[in-house]
Design a protein around this motif. Sequence first.
Motif, mmCIF file in Angstrom:
data_model
loop_
_atom_site.group_PDB
_atom_site.id
_atom_site.type_symbol
_atom_site.label_atom_id
_atom_site.label_comp_id
_atom_site.label_asym_id
_atom_site.label_seq_id
_atom_site.Cartn_x
_atom_site.Cartn_y
_atom_site.Cartn_z
ATOM 1 N N TRP A 275 0.822 -1.214 0.000
ATOM 2 C CA TRP A 275 0.000 0.000 0.000
ATOM 3 C C TRP A 275 0.852 1.259 0.000
ATOM 4 O O TRP A 275 0.359 2.350 0.258
ATOM 5 C CB TRP A 275 -0.931 -0.005 1.213
ATOM 6 C CG TRP A 275 -1.802 -1.209 1.253
ATOM 7 C CD1 TRP A 275 -1.729 -2.257 2.138
ATOM 8 C CD2 TRP A 275 -2.854 -1.546 0.351
ATOM 9 N NE1 TRP A 275 -2.664 -3.212 1.861
ATOM 10 C CE2 TRP A 275 -3.391 -2.789 0.756
ATOM 11 C CE3 TRP A 275 -3.410 -0.918 -0.769
ATOM 12 C CZ2 TRP A 275 -4.428 -3.423 0.097
ATOM 13 C CZ3 TRP A 275 -4.456 -1.554 -1.417
ATOM 14 C CH2 TRP A 275 -4.958 -2.771 -0.990
ATOM 15 N N TYR A 276 2.143 1.082 -0.289
ATOM 16 C CA TYR A 276 3.044 2.232 -0.368
ATOM 17 C C TYR A 276 3.936 2.055 -1.584
ATOM 18 O O TYR A 276 4.035 0.974 -2.154
ATOM 19 C CB TYR A 276 3.882 2.363 0.907
ATOM 20 C CG TYR A 276 4.720 1.142 1.230
ATOM 21 C CD1 TYR A 276 6.006 0.979 0.704
ATOM 22 C CD2 TYR A 276 4.229 0.138 2.065
ATOM 23 C CE1 TYR A 276 6.757 -0.134 0.989
ATOM 24 C CE2 TYR A 276 4.979 -0.987 2.360
ATOM 25 C CZ TYR A 276 6.239 -1.117 1.823
ATOM 26 O OH TYR A 276 6.989 -2.228 2.114
ATOM 27 N N GLY A 277 4.614 3.131 -1.989
ATOM 28 C CA GLY A 277 5.482 3.082 -3.159
ATOM 29 C C GLY A 277 4.716 3.321 -4.443
ATOM 30 O O GLY A 277 3.483 3.448 -4.462
ATOM 31 N N LYS A 278 5.457 3.364 -5.557
ATOM 32 C CA LYS A 278 4.860 3.686 -6.858
ATOM 33 C C LYS A 278 4.868 2.507 -7.831
ATOM 34 O O LYS A 278 4.517 2.674 -8.994
ATOM 35 C CB LYS A 278 5.617 4.860 -7.483
ATOM 36 C CG LYS A 278 5.538 6.146 -6.659
ATOM 37 C CD LYS A 278 6.306 7.266 -7.332
ATOM 38 C CE LYS A 278 6.234 8.555 -6.503
ATOM 39 N NZ LYS A 278 6.970 9.682 -7.145
ATOM 40 N N SER A 279 5.282 1.329 -7.354
ATOM 41 C CA SER A 279 5.330 0.170 -8.243
ATOM 42 C C SER A 279 3.915 -0.339 -8.504
ATOM 43 O O SER A 279 3.227 -0.806 -7.588
ATOM 44 C CB SER A 279 6.181 -0.931 -7.621
ATOM 45 O OG SER A 279 6.102 -2.113 -8.375
ATOM 46 N N GLN A 280 3.480 -0.272 -9.747
ATOM 47 C CA GLN A 280 2.159 -0.771 -10.093
ATOM 48 C C GLN A 280 2.073 -2.292 -9.942
ATOM 49 O O GLN A 280 1.014 -2.825 -9.597
ATOM 50 C CB GLN A 280 1.813 -0.360 -11.525
ATOM 51 C CG GLN A 280 1.663 1.139 -11.727
ATOM 52 C CD GLN A 280 1.247 1.483 -13.151
ATOM 53 O OE1 GLN A 280 1.067 0.599 -13.995
ATOM 54 N NE2 GLN A 280 1.109 2.771 -13.421
ATOM 55 N N ARG A 283 1.706 -3.096 -6.212
ATOM 56 C CA ARG A 283 0.457 -2.575 -5.655
ATOM 57 C C ARG A 283 -0.768 -3.261 -6.252
ATOM 58 O O ARG A 283 -1.889 -3.052 -5.789
ATOM 59 C CB ARG A 283 0.380 -1.068 -5.895
ATOM 60 C CG ARG A 283 1.366 -0.254 -5.065
ATOM 61 C CD ARG A 283 1.332 1.212 -5.485
ATOM 62 N NE ARG A 283 0.013 1.795 -5.230
ATOM 63 C CZ ARG A 283 -0.336 2.404 -4.089
ATOM 64 N NH1 ARG A 283 0.557 2.528 -3.117
ATOM 65 N NH2 ARG A 283 -1.532 2.906 -3.932
ATOM 66 N N ASN A 284 -0.540 -4.086 -7.257
ATOM 67 C CA ASN A 284 -1.651 -4.775 -7.913
ATOM 68 C C ASN A 284 -2.189 -5.881 -7.005
ATOM 69 O O ASN A 284 -1.435 -6.697 -6.471
ATOM 70 C CB ASN A 284 -1.187 -5.359 -9.251
ATOM 71 C CG ASN A 284 -2.348 -5.832 -10.099
ATOM 72 O OD1 ASN A 284 -3.158 -6.644 -9.666
ATOM 73 N ND2 ASN A 284 -2.425 -5.323 -11.312
#
Length: 427
Positions: A275-280, A283-284
């Motif tokens: 629920w953190y960071g910018k990795s799609q 976060r998927n």
Amino acid sequence: MVTIANSQACSSEVSVAKGKTLKDCVRHFTPAWFAAIMGTGAISILFHSFPYATNSTPMKIFTYIFFFLNLFLFILFNALSIFRYAIFPDIWSIMIRHPTQSLFLGTYPMGAATLISIGAGRIYEDDGFGGRPFLYFLWALWWSNVALSFACAFEIVHIMKTKQDHALNRMTAIWLLPVVTLIVCSSTGGILASSLVKISRNNALITLAVSAFMVSAGLALAFMILTMYLLRLIVYGLPPGSSILSVFIPLGPMGQGGYSILLLGSGFRSVLPLWYGKSQLLRNGSTGETISVICTCISFVLWSLATMWMFYAVLALLEVVPKTKLPFKVPFWGLIFPNGVYANLTVQLARTFDSQFFRVWGSIYSVATLLLWMYVFGRTLAMVRNGAIFEAPCLEDIDMTRGLEKRNDDRSQSTRREASGCPGTLQ
């Protein structure tokens, strides 16, 4: 009378050969002894994961019995190893250049990994001992084991290339020992990650990522070596003598690799999505489940390959054992761990697939591995009493050369005294 003196000297040599002093035993205490730690640790893991009467009081008791026996042996073997290299410092350089004995250094981190695995899976997770400080203590030990595993997998293989003499016709599956350390250590990381995720998802993710790298590198190296090993078997035939026991070693990287990947799949499923960071990707919501399914499929493939090598190993024993008398030595301990991790992977797949076949086959193989451990342990205890089992192949050539030189020197002195008429030769 000279003949009598010589016969007395010969009888003295025979008595020394039959029994070793404590100093001799320490001198001949090779790294191969840590295969006993691996084997005993595998038995404790099998009791912990046995598919029937799971978490029952008898299973817990036997798990702890084998764990503390293994811990005692690990401390004892460490002390003997320290004394060996402190009293005989030249042995280290001799051993590290030996094309076989140096490879057994890989048994040290693998044996330690079995202790950490039970500490995390049984003592901390199931029995709740020690709380967070104990878990982080085990995590610190795991990082130390990671460093040792990297040293074995890369430095020892480098030494094989630069300081040792190897040939394809002399190759055995023992070549796998340095690289399997990465696979075994990664499985311990998978066990720790399942506990760390409840405290710190970030630490759990780091552990899983490092473990994934280790099992990937370890399996890649293992497949390369196994390809050469199969070529060696086809071109030059089965390993001679006691080396035939090494045919079971390929079950180790396949069985433990499958177990490690199964754990990593479950670990990533519990950690992801982030629920953190910018990795799609991370976060998927479906990434964790996808990785878990892929890991399960890979684990089944590795189990299949382990089963294949098991069939080849049994056929090899049926071919050689009826024709060859195999003296009992420390390498017999190398039979326990590969068969133990294969049985453990079978049991884990039984839980994953809810399969009666895997459950029954894993139970049968676990019991067979326990019986094998009992036989090897009993024979070892019997031979430890007189020190006959303590042999260091890297020192045998040196000892034989020195013994031959000493006998030739004694004979030449006896000849000179007899020729000079020295009365001392007639006593």
